[in-house]
Design a protein around this motif. Structure first.
Motif, PDB file in Angstrom:
ATOM      1  N   ALA A   1      -7.032  23.477 -23.546  1.00 40.34           N
ATOM      2  CA  ALA A   1      -5.959  22.384 -22.951  1.00 40.34           C
ATOM      3  C   ALA A   1      -6.936  21.362 -22.127  1.00 40.34           C
ATOM      4  CB  ALA A   1      -5.047  23.214 -22.315  1.00 40.34           C
ATOM      5  N   GLN A   2      -7.712  22.027 -21.373  1.00 39.89           N
ATOM      6  CA  GLN A   2      -8.693  21.406 -20.353  1.00 39.89           C
ATOM      7  C   GLN A   2      -9.587  20.495 -21.206  1.00 39.89           C
ATOM      8  OE1 GLN A   2     -10.796  23.986 -17.712  1.00 39.89           O
ATOM      9  NE2 GLN A   2      -8.940  24.396 -16.672  1.00 39.89           N
ATOM     10  N   GLY A   3     -10.247  20.797 -22.439  1.00 39.63           N
ATOM     11  CA  GLY A   3     -11.076  20.208 -23.366  1.00 39.63           C
ATOM     12  C   GLY A   3     -10.215  19.019 -23.738  1.00 39.63           C
ATOM     13  N   GLU A   4      -9.193  19.296 -24.289  1.00 36.33           N
ATOM     14  CA  GLU A   4      -8.165  18.126 -24.838  1.00 36.33           C
ATOM     15  C   GLU A   4      -7.741  17.143 -23.947  1.00 36.33           C
ATOM     16  OE1 GLU A   4      -4.955  20.166 -26.698  1.00 36.33           O
ATOM     17  OE2 GLU A   4      -6.187  20.739 -28.500  1.00 36.33           O
ATOM     18  N   ALA A   5      -7.360  17.546 -22.712  1.00 33.17           N
ATOM     19  CA  ALA A   5      -6.917  16.784 -21.772  1.00 33.17           C
ATOM     20  C   ALA A   5      -8.280  15.717 -21.270  1.00 33.17           C
ATOM     21  CB  ALA A   5      -6.433  17.549 -20.579  1.00 33.17           C
ATOM     22  N   GLU A   6      -9.505  16.461 -21.383  1.00 35.90           N
ATOM     23  CA  GLU A   6     -10.634  15.413 -20.917  1.00 35.90           C
ATOM     24  C   GLU A   6     -10.904  14.632 -21.911  1.00 35.90           C
ATOM     25  OE1 GLU A   6     -13.558  18.530 -20.124  1.00 35.90           O
ATOM     26  OE2 GLU A   6     -12.798  18.967 -18.009  1.00 35.90           O
ATOM     27  N   ALA A   7     -10.707  15.053 -23.344  1.00 41.12           N
ATOM     28  CA  ALA A   7     -11.018  14.159 -24.439  1.00 41.12           C
ATOM     29  C   ALA A   7     -10.017  12.968 -24.223  1.00 41.12           C
ATOM     30  CB  ALA A   7     -10.571  14.883 -25.665  1.00 41.12           C
ATOM     31  N   ILE A   8      -8.689  13.441 -24.137  1.00 41.38           N
ATOM     32  CA  ILE A   8      -7.579  12.116 -23.951  1.00 41.38           C
ATOM     33  C   ILE A   8      -7.804  11.266 -23.206  1.00 41.38           C
ATOM     34  CG2 ILE A   8      -5.225  11.764 -23.557  1.00 41.38           C
ATOM     35  CD1 ILE A   8      -4.578  14.475 -25.133  1.00 41.38           C
ATOM     36  N   GLN A   9      -8.305  11.863 -21.941  1.00 42.52           N
ATOM     37  CA  GLN A   9      -8.721  10.931 -20.647  1.00 42.52           C
ATOM     38  C   GLN A   9      -9.738  10.240 -20.849  1.00 42.52           C
ATOM     39  OE1 GLN A   9      -6.798  10.951 -18.010  1.00 42.52           O
ATOM     40  NE2 GLN A   9      -8.187   9.198 -17.356  1.00 42.52           N
ATOM     41  N   VAL A  10     -10.869  10.684 -21.718  1.00 43.42           N
ATOM     42  CA  VAL A  10     -11.851   9.912 -22.014  1.00 43.42           C
ATOM     43  C   VAL A  10     -11.539   8.739 -23.326  1.00 43.42           C
ATOM     44  CG1 VAL A  10     -14.139   9.685 -23.170  1.00 43.42           C
ATOM     45  CG2 VAL A  10     -13.998  11.729 -21.608  1.00 43.42           C
ATOM     46  N   VAL A  11     -10.806   9.159 -23.884  1.00 40.90           N
ATOM     47  CA  VAL A  11     -10.342   8.140 -25.170  1.00 40.90           C
ATOM     48  C   VAL A  11      -9.596   7.058 -24.432  1.00 40.90           C
ATOM     49  CG1 VAL A  11      -8.835   7.868 -27.072  1.00 40.90           C
ATOM     50  CG2 VAL A  11     -10.657   9.627 -26.944  1.00 40.90           C
TER      51      VAL A  11
ATOM     52  N   ASP B   1      -9.721   6.047 -21.251  1.00 40.38           N
ATOM     53  CA  ASP B   1     -10.503   5.196 -20.424  1.00 40.38           C
ATOM     54  C   ASP B   1     -11.282   4.501 -21.165  1.00 40.38           C
ATOM     55  OD1 ASP B   1      -9.634   6.477 -18.329  1.00 40.38           O
ATOM     56  OD2 ASP B   1     -10.992   7.972 -18.135  1.00 40.38           O
ATOM     57  N   ALA B   2     -11.805   4.846 -22.493  1.00 44.59           N
ATOM     58  CA  ALA B   2     -12.515   4.067 -23.237  1.00 44.59           C
ATOM     59  C   ALA B   2     -11.441   2.859 -24.022  1.00 44.59           C
ATOM     60  CB  ALA B   2     -13.031   4.856 -24.526  1.00 44.59           C
ATOM     61  N   ILE B   3     -10.318   3.305 -24.347  1.00 42.00           N
ATOM     62  CA  ILE B   3      -9.484   2.319 -24.766  1.00 42.00           C
ATOM     63  C   ILE B   3      -9.080   1.198 -23.835  1.00 42.00           C
ATOM     64  CG2 ILE B   3      -6.943   1.850 -25.321  1.00 42.00           C
ATOM     65  CD1 ILE B   3      -7.447   4.482 -26.976  1.00 42.00           C
TER      66      ILE B   3
ATOM     67  N   ALA C   1     -10.841   0.382 -21.130  1.00 42.65           N
ATOM     68  CA  ALA C   1     -11.978  -0.426 -20.779  1.00 42.65           C
ATOM     69  C   ALA C   1     -12.382  -1.320 -22.153  1.00 42.65           C
ATOM     70  CB  ALA C   1     -13.351   0.784 -20.801  1.00 42.65           C
ATOM     71  N   GLY C   2     -12.106  -1.144 -23.387  1.00 43.62           N
ATOM     72  CA  GLY C   2     -12.291  -1.870 -24.240  1.00 43.62           C
ATOM     73  C   GLY C   2     -11.229  -3.081 -24.379  1.00 43.62           C
ATOM     74  N   ASP C   3     -10.113  -2.813 -23.812  1.00 40.59           N
ATOM     75  CA  ASP C   3      -9.032  -3.797 -23.907  1.00 40.59           C
ATOM     76  C   ASP C   3      -8.616  -4.338 -25.401  1.00 40.59           C
ATOM     77  OD1 ASP C   3      -7.081  -5.385 -22.970  1.00 40.59           O
ATOM     78  OD2 ASP C   3      -8.444  -7.028 -22.228  1.00 40.59           O
ATOM     79  N   PRO C   4      -8.355  -3.330 -26.183  1.00 40.08           N
ATOM     80  CA  PRO C   4      -7.895  -3.690 -27.656  1.00 40.08           C
ATOM     81  C   PRO C   4      -6.714  -4.548 -27.488  1.00 40.08           C
ATOM     82  CG  PRO C   4      -7.075  -1.505 -26.987  1.00 40.08           C
ATOM     83  CD  PRO C   4      -7.940  -1.982 -26.057  1.00 40.08           C
ATOM     84  N   ASP C   5      -6.834  -5.594 -28.762  1.00 39.20           N
ATOM     85  CA  ASP C   5      -5.637  -6.249 -28.941  1.00 39.20           C
ATOM     86  C   ASP C   5      -4.685  -5.601 -29.702  1.00 39.20           C
ATOM     87  OD1 ASP C   5      -7.449  -6.480 -31.254  1.00 39.20           O
ATOM     88  OD2 ASP C   5      -7.553  -8.549 -31.282  1.00 39.20           O
ATOM     89  N   ASP C   6      -3.608  -6.350 -30.136  1.00 33.67           N
ATOM     90  CA  ASP C   6      -2.706  -5.890 -31.280  1.00 33.67           C
ATOM     91  C   ASP C   6      -3.037  -5.695 -32.625  1.00 33.67           C
ATOM     92  OD1 ASP C   6      -1.001  -5.828 -29.148  1.00 33.67           O
ATOM     93  OD2 ASP C   6       0.152  -8.014 -29.617  1.00 33.67           O
ATOM     94  N   LYS C   7      -4.067  -6.669 -32.876  1.00 34.07           N
ATOM     95  CA  LYS C   7      -4.923  -6.417 -34.217  1.00 34.07           C
ATOM     96  C   LYS C   7      -5.244  -5.102 -34.489  1.00 34.07           C
ATOM     97  CE  LYS C   7      -5.295 -11.239 -34.582  1.00 34.07           C
ATOM     98  NZ  LYS C   7      -6.322 -12.325 -34.551  1.00 34.07           N
ATOM     99  N   LEU C   8      -6.313  -4.787 -33.490  1.00 28.52           N
ATOM    100  CA  LEU C   8      -6.971  -3.513 -33.487  1.00 28.52           C
ATOM    101  C   LEU C   8      -6.070  -1.980 -33.482  1.00 28.52           C
ATOM    102  CD1 LEU C   8      -9.681  -1.923 -33.562  1.00 28.52           C
ATOM    103  CD2 LEU C   8      -9.777  -2.038 -31.140  1.00 28.52           C
TER     104      LEU C   8
END
Length: 320
Positions: free
Chosen positions: A234-244, A246-248, A250-257
């Motif tokens: 659970a801690q690993g999944e939570a950290e993975a979700i948090q990383v994802v 944060d990455a999303i 940070a990348g500021d994706p648009d509706d197309k992506l």
């Protein structure tokens, strides 16, 4: 005749000399007595007790003093033959006894009792019957020390006036009847079997307890391990979700992506041989619209860029 008369007195003189020599020798021999160590001798003078000779060289008055047979002053061990004794529960047992005694007064042992060895034997037998007669068979078999002590006290008190000291009395063997021996052997065999069964049951019980305790500890440790693994996952999944996440962000994706990524996850939903029914979320249509709009917009823009621009005539502004 003169020669014969001369020989006779000479012969008589020699015979008298030899007789006197023999008499003197006998007197000397009867006057000297050597008593060995650990022995005592009783001297009677004219039939009455005179003295007790100690070990060593002793002088006596010949033909007046008489030395009785020597008495052994050492401790003696006498084993008496088996004696039948009736116990309190009316069972006849055969008992062998061994008596340790010592003559302490040679005069009393000589004049107070005619046969002290036979007297000790008979006294031991009667005392043994009195003592064992008040006990049952089991008590007689298990109370040897008590019986030995009682026998010694009675014998020592009775033989004290005989100049004898009883040191120890031991029961060498107590033999019950053969039928009783068979019953006792069966009883002991049954008792041993019972103890063996009890020990076996105790061992089985302890084994079951230890096995159950081991299983319980194993289950507890397994549960603890599963708990720790689940927590770590659970801690690993939570950290993975948090990383994802944060990455999303940070990348500021648009509706197309986002619409494209949504469409990529659809095959995973149907990736099952048992899937008979597809449930399409309502967001799917919105994502499809956005994606199609994006593709259409891109197509229109491309066509507009590829088509030549029409020339329009210039419109002159009206003259005032």
């Amino acid at each position: 005749m003169s020669d014969v008369d001369a020989i006779i007195p000479t012969t008589i003189a020699w015979l008298l000399a030899v007789a006197v020599f023999i008499f003197v020798l006998v007197v000397i021999v009867r006057s000297i007595r050597i008593i060995p160590q650990a022995s005592a001798g009783i001297v009677e003078r004219l039939g009455r007790y005179h003295k007790t000779l100690s070990p060593g060289l002793n002088l006596l008055v010949p033909f007046i003093d008489r030395l009785r047979p020597l008495i052994d002053m050492r401790e003696q061990v006498v084993s008496f033959p088996p004696q039948p004794v009736i116990t309190e529960d009316n069972l006849v047992v055969s008992i062998d006894t061994v008596v340790y005694f010592q003559v302490t007064d040679a005069r009393a042992a000589t004049y107070e009792i005619a046969n002290y060895l036979g007297a000790v034997e008979q006294l031991t037998t009667t005392t043994l019957r009195n003592v064992v007669g008040g006990l049952n068979l089991e008590e007689a078999l298990t109370s040897r020390d008590n019986i030995n002590g009682q026998l010694r006290l009675v014998l020592d008190e009775a033989t004290g006036k005989w100049g004898i000291r009883v040191g120890r009395v031991e029961l060498k063997a107590i033999d019950p009847p053969h039928s009783i021996q068979d019953s006792m052997e069966k009883q002991m065999r049954a008792e041993r079997d019972r103890r063996a069964l009890i020990l076996t049951a105790e061992g089985t019980k302890q084994s079951a307890i230890l096995t159950a305790e081991g299983q319980r500890q194993a289950e507890i440790l397994k549960a603890e391990g599963d708990k720790q693994a689940a927590v770590l996952r659970a801690q690993g999944e939570a950290e993975a979700i948090q990383v994802v996440f944060d990455a999303i962000h940070a990348g500021d994706p648009d509706d197309k992506l986002l619409a494209y990524q949504y469409l990529q996850t659809l095959p995973k939903i149907a990736d099952s041989a048992s899937s008979k029914l597809w449930i399409i979320p309502s967001e799917f249509t919105e994502a499809l619209k956005g994606l199609s709009g994006s593709f259409l917009g891109a197509t229109v823009d491309g066509a507009a860029r590829s088509r030549p621009q029409e020339t329009r005539p210039a419109v002159e502004p009206p003259t005032p």
